[in-house]
Scaffold this motif. Structure first.
Motif, PDB file in Angstrom:
ATOM      1  N   MET A   1       0.826  -1.209   0.000  1.00 16.15           N
ATOM      2  CA  MET A   1       0.000   0.000   0.000  1.00 16.15           C
ATOM      3  C   MET A   1       0.858   1.254   0.000  1.00 16.15           C
ATOM      4  SD  MET A   1      -2.920  -1.204   2.738  1.00 16.15           S
ATOM      5  CE  MET A   1      -3.543   0.474   2.874  1.00 16.15           C
ATOM      6  N   GLU A   2       1.888   1.288   0.857  1.00 18.58           N
ATOM      7  CA  GLU A   2       2.742   2.477   0.946  1.00 18.58           C
ATOM      8  C   GLU A   2       3.541   2.686  -0.336  1.00 18.58           C
ATOM      9  OE1 GLU A   2       5.151   2.410   4.429  1.00 18.58           O
ATOM     10  OE2 GLU A   2       3.467   1.976   5.782  1.00 18.58           O
ATOM     11  N   SER A   3       4.059   1.606  -0.904  1.00 20.24           N
ATOM     12  CA  SER A   3       4.859   1.752  -2.125  1.00 20.24           C
ATOM     13  C   SER A   3       3.993   2.191  -3.306  1.00 20.24           C
ATOM     14  CB  SER A   3       5.567   0.433  -2.445  1.00 20.24           C
ATOM     15  OG  SER A   3       4.635  -0.624  -2.588  1.00 20.24           O
ATOM     16  N   VAL A   4       2.751   1.695  -3.385  1.00 20.75           N
ATOM     17  CA  VAL A   4       1.840   2.133  -4.449  1.00 20.75           C
ATOM     18  C   VAL A   4       1.531   3.623  -4.299  1.00 20.75           C
ATOM     19  CG1 VAL A   4      -0.524   1.945  -5.321  1.00 20.75           C
ATOM     20  CG2 VAL A   4       0.794  -0.124  -4.859  1.00 20.75           C
ATOM     21  N   ALA A   5       1.223   4.039  -3.064  1.00 19.23           N
ATOM     22  CA  ALA A   5       0.904   5.450  -2.824  1.00 19.23           C
ATOM     23  C   ALA A   5       2.087   6.350  -3.161  1.00 19.23           C
ATOM     24  CB  ALA A   5       0.486   5.639  -1.373  1.00 19.23           C
ATOM     25  N   MET A   6       3.304   5.950  -2.737  1.00 18.96           N
ATOM     26  CA  MET A   6       4.489   6.757  -3.014  1.00 18.96           C
ATOM     27  C   MET A   6       4.791   6.802  -4.506  1.00 18.96           C
ATOM     28  SD  MET A   6       6.967   5.583   0.137  1.00 18.96           S
ATOM     29  CE  MET A   6       8.402   6.209  -0.706  1.00 18.96           C
ATOM     30  N   SER A   7       4.681   5.662  -5.164  1.00 16.38           N
ATOM     31  CA  SER A   7       5.032   5.601  -6.588  1.00 16.38           C
ATOM     32  C   SER A   7       4.100   6.465  -7.424  1.00 16.38           C
ATOM     33  CB  SER A   7       4.983   4.147  -7.072  1.00 16.38           C
ATOM     34  OG  SER A   7       5.904   3.356  -6.361  1.00 16.38           O
ATOM     35  N   ILE A   8       2.807   6.409  -7.110  1.00 13.79           N
ATOM     36  CA  ILE A   8       1.846   7.188  -7.894  1.00 13.79           C
ATOM     37  C   ILE A   8       1.948   8.676  -7.560  1.00 13.79           C
ATOM     38  CG2 ILE A   8      -0.605   7.589  -8.308  1.00 13.79           C
ATOM     39  CD1 ILE A   8      -1.066   4.617  -7.932  1.00 13.79           C
ATOM     40  N   ALA A   9       1.987   8.992  -6.248  1.00 10.32           N
ATOM     41  CA  ALA A   9       2.008  10.403  -5.834  1.00 10.32           C
ATOM     42  C   ALA A   9       3.288  11.108  -6.285  1.00 10.32           C
ATOM     43  CB  ALA A   9       1.855  10.500  -4.322  1.00 10.32           C
ATOM     44  N   PHE A  10       4.449  10.505  -6.003  1.00  8.67           N
ATOM     45  CA  PHE A  10       5.712  11.124  -6.393  1.00  8.67           C
ATOM     46  C   PHE A  10       5.974  10.966  -7.889  1.00  8.67           C
ATOM     47  CE2 PHE A  10       7.010  10.283  -1.836  1.00  8.67           C
ATOM     48  CZ  PHE A  10       6.850  11.602  -1.464  1.00  8.67           C
ATOM     49  N   GLY A  11       5.455   9.875  -8.468  1.00 10.61           N
ATOM     50  CA  GLY A  11       5.679   9.655  -9.890  1.00 10.61           C
ATOM     51  C   GLY A  11       5.070  10.747 -10.744  1.00 10.61           C
ATOM     52  N   ARG A  12       3.926  11.268 -10.344  1.00  9.63           N
ATOM     53  CA  ARG A  12       3.284  12.355 -11.084  1.00  9.63           C
ATOM     54  C   ARG A  12       4.078  13.654 -10.991  1.00  9.63           C
ATOM     55  NH1 ARG A  12      -2.986  11.397  -9.067  1.00  9.63           N
ATOM     56  NH2 ARG A  12      -3.376   9.507 -10.309  1.00  9.63           N
ATOM     57  N   GLN A  13       4.952  13.742  -9.983  1.00 11.99           N
ATOM     58  CA  GLN A  13       5.725  14.972  -9.786  1.00 11.99           C
ATOM     59  C   GLN A  13       7.136  14.862 -10.350  1.00 11.99           C
ATOM     60  OE1 GLN A  13       5.357  16.530  -5.695  1.00 11.99           O
ATOM     61  NE2 GLN A  13       3.726  15.046  -5.337  1.00 11.99           N
ATOM     62  N   GLY A  14       7.490  13.705 -10.923  1.00 12.00           N
ATOM     63  CA  GLY A  14       8.803  13.575 -11.556  1.00 12.00           C
ATOM     64  C   GLY A  14       9.745  12.614 -10.880  1.00 12.00           C
ATOM     65  N   LEU A  15       9.221  11.676 -10.065  1.00 12.99           N
ATOM     66  CA  LEU A  15      10.092  10.741  -9.352  1.00 12.99           C
ATOM     67  C   LEU A  15      10.829   9.810 -10.312  1.00 12.99           C
ATOM     68  CD1 LEU A  15      11.091   9.376  -6.733  1.00 12.99           C
ATOM     69  CD2 LEU A  15       9.019   7.971  -6.787  1.00 12.99           C
ATOM     70  N   PHE A  16      10.160   9.382 -11.362  1.00  9.10           N
ATOM     71  CA  PHE A  16      10.748   8.419 -12.291  1.00  9.10           C
ATOM     72  C   PHE A  16      11.326   9.136 -13.511  1.00  9.10           C
ATOM     73  CE2 PHE A  16       7.168   6.194 -10.217  1.00  9.10           C
ATOM     74  CZ  PHE A  16       7.887   5.207  -9.549  1.00  9.10           C
ATOM     75  N   THR A  17      12.344   8.506 -14.079  1.00 11.70           N
ATOM     76  CA  THR A  17      12.882   9.030 -15.336  1.00 11.70           C
ATOM     77  C   THR A  17      11.835   8.936 -16.436  1.00 11.70           C
ATOM     78  OG1 THR A  17      13.838   6.826 -15.736  1.00 11.70           O
ATOM     79  CG2 THR A  17      15.270   8.498 -14.735  1.00 11.70           C
ATOM     80  N   GLU A  18      11.023   7.884 -16.396  1.00 13.21           N
ATOM     81  CA  GLU A  18       9.889   7.725 -17.306  1.00 13.21           C
ATOM     82  C   GLU A  18       8.704   7.223 -16.488  1.00 13.21           C
ATOM     83  OE1 GLU A  18      10.681   5.282 -20.623  1.00 13.21           O
ATOM     84  OE2 GLU A  18      12.440   6.415 -21.293  1.00 13.21           O
ATOM     85  N   TYR A  19       7.671   8.068 -16.388  1.00  8.09           N
ATOM     86  CA  TYR A  19       6.509   7.700 -15.574  1.00  8.09           C
ATOM     87  C   TYR A  19       5.517   6.909 -16.413  1.00  8.09           C
ATOM     88  CZ  TYR A  19       2.374   8.124 -12.611  1.00  8.09           C
ATOM     89  OH  TYR A  19       1.271   7.855 -11.847  1.00  8.09           O
ATOM     90  N   ASN A  20       5.465   5.604 -16.170  1.00  8.67           N
ATOM     91  CA  ASN A  20       4.506   4.735 -16.843  1.00  8.67           C
ATOM     92  C   ASN A  20       4.170   3.571 -15.918  1.00  8.67           C
ATOM     93  OD1 ASN A  20       6.731   2.879 -17.118  1.00  8.67           O
ATOM     94  ND2 ASN A  20       7.353   3.995 -18.979  1.00  8.67           N
ATOM     95  N   ALA A  21       3.308   2.696 -16.384  1.00  9.28           N
ATOM     96  CA  ALA A  21       2.847   1.581 -15.554  1.00  9.28           C
ATOM     97  C   ALA A  21       4.001   0.660 -15.173  1.00  9.28           C
ATOM     98  CB  ALA A  21       1.761   0.794 -16.287  1.00  9.28           C
ATOM     99  N   LEU A  22       4.925   0.413 -16.104  1.00 11.38           N
ATOM    100  CA  LEU A  22       6.049  -0.471 -15.814  1.00 11.38           C
ATOM    101  C   LEU A  22       6.932   0.090 -14.712  1.00 11.38           C
ATOM    102  CD1 LEU A  22       7.644  -3.007 -16.489  1.00 11.38           C
ATOM    103  CD2 LEU A  22       8.863  -1.700 -18.254  1.00 11.38           C
ATOM    104  N   SER A  23       7.183   1.416 -14.752  1.00 13.80           N
ATOM    105  CA  SER A  23       8.008   2.046 -13.720  1.00 13.80           C
ATOM    106  C   SER A  23       7.354   1.925 -12.345  1.00 13.80           C
ATOM    107  CB  SER A  23       8.240   3.518 -14.069  1.00 13.80           C
ATOM    108  OG  SER A  23       8.923   3.652 -15.284  1.00 13.80           O
TER     109      SER A  23
END
Length: 438
Positions: free
Chosen positions: A125-147
Motif C-alpha cells: 500500500m505504501e509503495s503504491v501510494a508513493m510511486s503514484i504520488a511522487f511519480g506524477r511529480q517527476g520521481l521516475f525518469t519515465e513515468y509509466n505503468a512499468l516504472s
C-alpha cells in the motif's frame, strides 16, 4: 570497557552472535545506499531538501537515510513497526488474538505470522501510494505503468528483506533484531546532524563564541541522554508478601517479592502515535503536491508541522504543540491501559496466596494498583513530553535543524540498554562479569 569486550569475545557463541549481527547491519546499510531502479535521484534529492524540515524528517531518520536516497530499502522497517502496533492493539479488540497471546509459544508464532502478512500488505500500500504520488511529480525518469510496478515490487521486497534480517538477528544474533535495525538507522544519521550543528553554530565563529556554542550543544545532548536513561530505568516497586502453605511435612511460600511498575510503561509508543497522527495530513498534502495555501487549510497544516512550533512570529502555530503534548499524555494512558491489566495481576496474586501489605486481595488490590499506576503514568508522560519537546524548542528558537530528536534518543538508549542486558545474561551464565556490573 576493553576488558568487557574481550570477555564477550572469549565466548565463541556470543562472539558468533555479535559478528553475525554486525554483518547483517552492514547489509542493511549497503542496501540503504542502492537506489531503486528507474528513479530520478536529482529530482527526489531536490524535493527532499525542500521538505526535510517537515513531516518527512523523522521518517528519513527512522529509515537511516534510505528514504532520502529512495533506495531499495526506502520503506525500511516502518511497515513492520506499524503492523506490530496494529496487531498488539487488535489483541484487545479480537478475543481470538487475546487467546493466542496467552497460549505461549504457539500463540506467539501465529501472531508473528499475521504480523508478517500485514507488513507485506502495508508495504504494498505504501509503495503504491508513493510511486503514484511522487511519480506524477517527476520521481521516475519515465513515468509509466512499468516504472510504477517495478518500484512497488522493489520497495515491497526491500521492506520484506529488512523484516527477515531483523528476525534473523533476533534468532541468531544478539536479539532485539527489529529494534537494533531501527537503532542503527537512527545512529547512521547522527554524524550528518552533528556536522550540521557544527557548521551552523561553531564553524566560522569567533573562538570564544565557538567554544561557548559547542559547550552548550554538548551539555544539551548529555542532558537529554541522562533524562532518557533515568526515564527508561525508573520504576515503582510495589511490595508483595506470599503467605505460607503447608504441603505434606513442608512449609512453602512466605517469601517477599515486589511488582515493578515502570514509570515509562508505554516506552516511546505515545510519542510515535502522537507524531504519526499529526504528520499524516501533512504527509498526504505533500505527496499530493499541495502546501495548503494561506487559507484555513494552510494554517491547520502549519499548526501540525513541528518546524513551525516555538516560532514567535506566528504564535498561532503553537496550538499544534499544545495538541501534541496532550496527545502524548493521552496515548500514554491509553497504551498502558491495553498492555497492563491490574485486575488480572490482582487475581493471579490471589491465586498464588500473595497480597500487598495493608491491602486486601482481589478488587481492593486491583484498585490500589490502578491508582498507583495513574500517578506513575502521568510522571512518565511528563518525562516523555520534556524529552520530546527539548529538540523541537531549539529547532524553533535557534533554527537547529536536525533529523533526530527526543524520540530517537529514547529508542537508541532503550535498545542499547536492553541489548547489553541480554549479552550480560549470556555472559553471567558462563561466570563472566556483565557489561552493566562494571
Amino acid at each position: 570497557m576493553l576488558k568487557m569486550i574481550r570477555n564477550a569475545f572469549k565466548i565463541q557463541e556470543i562472539r558468533n552472535r555479535i559478528i553475525f549481527t554486525l554483518l547483517m547491519l552492514v547489509v542493511v546499510r549497503i542496501g540503504s545506499q542502492i537506489p531503486a531502479p528507474g528513479i530520478n535521484a536529482e529530482y527526489f534529492a531536490e524535493w527532499f531538501s525542500e521538505n526535510s524540515g517537515n513531516a518527512f524528517g523523522f521518517f528519513d531518520a527512522v529509515t537511516g537515510g534510505s528514504f532520502e536516497n529512495m533506495s531499495v530499502f526506502a520503506l525500511n522497517i516502518t511497515p513492520y513497526i506499524t503492523s506490530s502496533i496494529i496487531v498488539q492493539l487488535l489483541t484487545i479488540a479480537i478475543p481470538k488474538f487475546e487467546e493466542w497471546q496467552r497460549d505461549g509459544e504457539d500463540g506467539r508464532k501465529k501472531l508473528i505470522a499475521i504480523t508478517r502478512y500485514l507488513t507485506v500488505g502495508l508495504a504494498v500500500m505504501e509503495s503504491v501510494a508513493m510511486s503514484i504520488a511522487f511519480g506524477r511529480q517527476g520521481l521516475f525518469t519515465e513515468y509509466n505503468a512499468l516504472s510504477v510496478i517495478m518500484a512497488v515490487i522493489t520497495l515491497t521486497a526491500g521492506s520484506t528483506v529488512i523484516m527477515w534480517i531483523g528476525e534473523r538477528i533476533t534468532e541468531r544474533g544478539v536479539g532485539n533484531g527489529i529494534s537494533i535495525v531501527l537503532t542503527i538507522n537512527i545512529i547512521s544519521r547522527l554524524p550528518s546532524d552533528l556536522t550540521s550543528l557544527f557548521e551552523q553554530f561553531v564553524q566560522g565563529k569567533e573562538l570564544q563564541n565557538a567554544i561557548l556554542n559547542a559547550a552548550i550543544i554538548v551539555a544539551i545532548i548529555v542532558l537529554v541522554v541522562v533524562l532518557v536513561v533515568v526515564l527508561q530505568g525508573a520504576e515503582r516497586r510495589i511490595p508483595v508478601q506470599y503467605s505460607r502453605k503447608v504441603m505434606g511435612r513442608k512449609q512453602v511460600g512466605g517469601q517477599s517479592s515486589h511488582i515493578p511498575l515502570k514509570v515509562n510503561t508505554a516506552g516511546v509508543i505515545p510519542v510515535i502515535f502522537a507524531q504519526s497522527l499529526l504528520m499524516f495530513p501533512v504527509i498526504i498534502c505533500q505527496m499530493l503536491g499541495k502546501s495548503g495555501g494561506t487559507g484555513i487549510g494552510g494554517k491547520i497544516l502549519g499548526m501540525l508541522t513541528q518546524s513551525n512550533w516555538f516560532t514567535f512570529t506566528t504564535p498561532i502555530y503553537n496550538i499544534g504543540l499544545i495538541v501534541y503534548i496532550l496527545l502524548i499524555v493521552a496515548f500514554a494512558y491509553f497504551y498502558t491501559s491495553i498492555t497492563f491489566n491490574p485486575l488480572e495481576i490482582a487475581n493471579n496474586m490471589k491465586k498464588q496466596g500473595g497480597f500487598i501489605p495493608g491491602i486486601r486481595p482481589g478488587k481492593p488490590t486491583s484498585d490500589y494498583l490502578s491508582n498507583v499506576l495513574s500517578y506513575i503514568i502521568f510522571i512518565g508522560a511528563v518525562g516523555l513530553v520534556i524529552v520530546a519537546v527539548i529538540p523541537i524548542f531549539f529547532e524553533g528558537v535557534f533554527n537547529a535543524n536536525i533529523s533526530f530528536g527526543g524520540t530517537s534518543l529514547i529508542i537508541i538508549v532503550g535498545v542499547i540498554i536492553e541489548t547489553l542486558k541480554q549479552i550480560e545474561s549470556q555472559m553471567l551464565v558462563r561466570n563472566y562479569k556483565g557489561f552493566l556490573n562494571e
